[in-house]
Write a protein that holds these residues in place. Structure first.
Motif, mmCIF file in Angstrom:
data_model
loop_
_atom_site.group_PDB
_atom_site.id
_atom_site.type_symbol
_atom_site.label_atom_id
_atom_site.label_comp_id
_atom_site.label_asym_id
_atom_site.label_seq_id
_atom_site.Cartn_x
_atom_site.Cartn_y
_atom_site.Cartn_z
ATOM 1 N N HIS A 39 1.910 33.218 -26.169
ATOM 2 C CA HIS A 39 2.564 33.524 -25.423
ATOM 3 C C HIS A 39 3.566 32.580 -25.038
ATOM 4 O O HIS A 39 4.485 32.959 -24.271
ATOM 5 C CB HIS A 39 1.835 34.039 -23.998
ATOM 6 C CG HIS A 39 0.866 35.213 -24.260
ATOM 7 N ND1 HIS A 39 1.325 36.646 -24.023
ATOM 8 C CD2 HIS A 39 -0.356 35.361 -24.882
ATOM 9 C CE1 HIS A 39 0.113 37.193 -24.438
ATOM 10 N NE2 HIS A 39 -0.839 36.449 -24.837
ATOM 11 N N GLY A 40 3.765 31.442 -25.522
ATOM 12 C CA GLY A 40 4.708 30.251 -25.211
ATOM 13 C C GLY A 40 4.580 29.997 -23.779
ATOM 14 O O GLY A 40 5.660 29.583 -22.879
ATOM 15 N N VAL A 41 3.615 29.987 -22.980
ATOM 16 C CA VAL A 41 3.420 29.482 -21.490
ATOM 17 C C VAL A 41 2.239 28.655 -21.198
ATOM 18 O O VAL A 41 1.185 28.816 -22.025
ATOM 19 C CB VAL A 41 3.398 30.788 -20.632
ATOM 20 C CG1 VAL A 41 4.667 31.489 -20.688
ATOM 21 C CG2 VAL A 41 2.151 31.636 -20.907
ATOM 22 N N THR A 42 2.404 27.949 -20.212
ATOM 23 C CA THR A 42 1.242 27.186 -19.545
ATOM 24 C C THR A 42 0.880 27.940 -18.214
ATOM 25 O O THR A 42 1.761 28.131 -17.683
ATOM 26 C CB THR A 42 1.100 25.912 -19.275
ATOM 27 O OG1 THR A 42 1.801 25.325 -20.627
ATOM 28 C CG2 THR A 42 -0.027 25.330 -18.942
ATOM 29 N N LEU A 56 3.730 30.490 -14.250
ATOM 30 C CA LEU A 56 4.001 30.403 -15.627
ATOM 31 C C LEU A 56 5.162 29.266 -15.876
ATOM 32 O O LEU A 56 5.921 29.427 -15.275
ATOM 33 C CB LEU A 56 4.645 31.632 -16.214
ATOM 34 C CG LEU A 56 3.952 32.975 -16.136
ATOM 35 C CD1 LEU A 56 4.746 34.270 -16.682
ATOM 36 C CD2 LEU A 56 2.780 32.847 -16.932
ATOM 37 N N GLU A 57 4.778 28.152 -16.625
ATOM 38 C CA GLU A 57 5.570 27.382 -17.072
ATOM 39 C C GLU A 57 5.909 27.469 -18.759
ATOM 40 O O GLU A 57 5.090 27.675 -19.152
ATOM 41 C CB GLU A 57 5.096 25.744 -16.636
ATOM 42 C CG GLU A 57 5.927 24.704 -17.090
ATOM 43 C CD GLU A 57 5.094 23.421 -16.722
ATOM 44 O OE1 GLU A 57 5.428 22.694 -15.870
ATOM 45 O OE2 GLU A 57 4.179 23.223 -17.464
ATOM 46 N N PRO A 58 7.304 27.152 -18.820
ATOM 47 C CA PRO A 58 7.208 27.487 -20.394
ATOM 48 C C PRO A 58 6.604 26.588 -21.112
ATOM 49 O O PRO A 58 6.257 25.377 -20.909
ATOM 50 C CB PRO A 58 8.994 26.972 -20.607
ATOM 51 C CG PRO A 58 9.283 27.199 -19.408
ATOM 52 C CD PRO A 58 8.508 26.900 -18.237
ATOM 53 N N TRP A 59 6.081 26.989 -22.538
ATOM 54 C CA TRP A 59 5.301 26.020 -23.384
ATOM 55 C C TRP A 59 6.038 26.250 -24.800
ATOM 56 O O TRP A 59 6.180 27.331 -24.952
ATOM 57 C CB TRP A 59 3.882 26.319 -23.465
ATOM 58 C CG TRP A 59 3.181 25.500 -24.365
ATOM 59 C CD1 TRP A 59 2.577 24.379 -23.916
ATOM 60 C CD2 TRP A 59 2.940 25.710 -25.685
ATOM 61 N NE1 TRP A 59 1.766 23.685 -25.068
ATOM 62 C CE2 TRP A 59 2.217 24.617 -26.065
ATOM 63 C CE3 TRP A 59 3.257 26.398 -26.655
ATOM 64 C CZ2 TRP A 59 1.710 24.296 -27.490
ATOM 65 C CZ3 TRP A 59 2.925 26.413 -27.718
ATOM 66 C CH2 TRP A 59 1.916 25.299 -28.486
ATOM 67 N N SER A 63 9.665 29.813 -25.866
ATOM 68 C CA SER A 63 9.080 30.512 -24.818
ATOM 69 C C SER A 63 9.785 31.531 -24.395
ATOM 70 O O SER A 63 10.996 31.652 -24.188
ATOM 71 C CB SER A 63 8.828 29.334 -23.543
ATOM 72 O OG SER A 63 8.360 30.215 -22.352
ATOM 73 N N ALA A 66 12.018 31.206 -21.168
ATOM 74 C CA ALA A 66 12.855 30.142 -21.162
ATOM 75 C C ALA A 66 14.358 30.734 -20.548
ATOM 76 O O ALA A 66 15.139 30.172 -19.734
ATOM 77 C CB ALA A 66 13.159 29.327 -22.298
#
Lengths: 141, 141
Positions: A39-42, A56-59, A63, A66
């Protein structure tokens, strides 16, 4: 069809800072961060009752949050997730009524290990709605 | 301190259309609209479990959601409301830690007839957080 709100997601530029803010300033319990590469997130969850707040933080380089953070650099409300009993039936009904599903229309596995889909915000007043399949327990059925 | 999510508010340009969309497309029950002149909005609630979705349409010439809809003409996620057991104690603790309360810092009466306050979004990653006083019932106390 529309079940309870499972969580509300906030996109934040700095997960550790947002977790500390919820913990220290609002006195909330926050789960340990979890990376979801698909999912492109932490993510981390604020545990404040049956409906959680998902931070949600971008990973990674691609992401999906973003672009949202480029438009809202300090962060903001990103999406709302409702539970449904049968995700494919819900999807098929929505599509038959003209609603659009994001991506290829096939469920992915979400943060809780359950299938999820996202509806197109243009069909719902600019609001990104996630549907998560949660089977009724035998006590509820 | 931070209690359950009472509701998630969506600002929409056309309440009747948003109500119909939730009812007809998502199969949800939606309450009758209610005008709240003190808050400059007309509201309806999507009844989908303990956490409700609050639909807000501007009312009057000085609606506090007018600026939001000018930036987001199709609508969008506007705020998240958490329950707290003691609103004034929560406010005083937050203020002592440097958080800002919108308006004059005094509670108003919200859509459920209970005191509410809003925290400054700049203190919480761009997210507008409402606190609503809900006294624990004797069963929970």
């Amino acid at each position: 069809m529309l079940g309870p709100v499972n969580h509300i997601a906030l996109a934040v530029p700095d997960l550790a800072e947002a977790m500390a803010r919820y913990r220290d300033r609002l006195g909330a319990h926050v789960s340990a961060p979890q990376v979801l590469p698909d999912h492109g997130v932490t993510v981390a969850f604020v545990e404040c009752g049956p409906t959680k707040v998902e931070l949600l933080e971008p990973w990674g380089d691609a992401s999906p949050i973003a672009a949202f953070l480029a438009r809202n650099p300090t962060g903001g409300l990103h999406h709302i997730c409702h539970e449904v009993g049968d995700l494919l039936a819900a999807r098929d009904r929505l599509v038959s009524e003209g609603a659009r599903i994001l991506g290829d229309g096939k469920p992915k596995i979400g943060a809780h290990g359950r299938p999820v889909l996202f509806l197109h915000p243009k069909d719902f007043f600019g609001v990104l709605i996630e549907l998560e399949e949660v089977k009724p327990t035998s006590a509820e059925a």
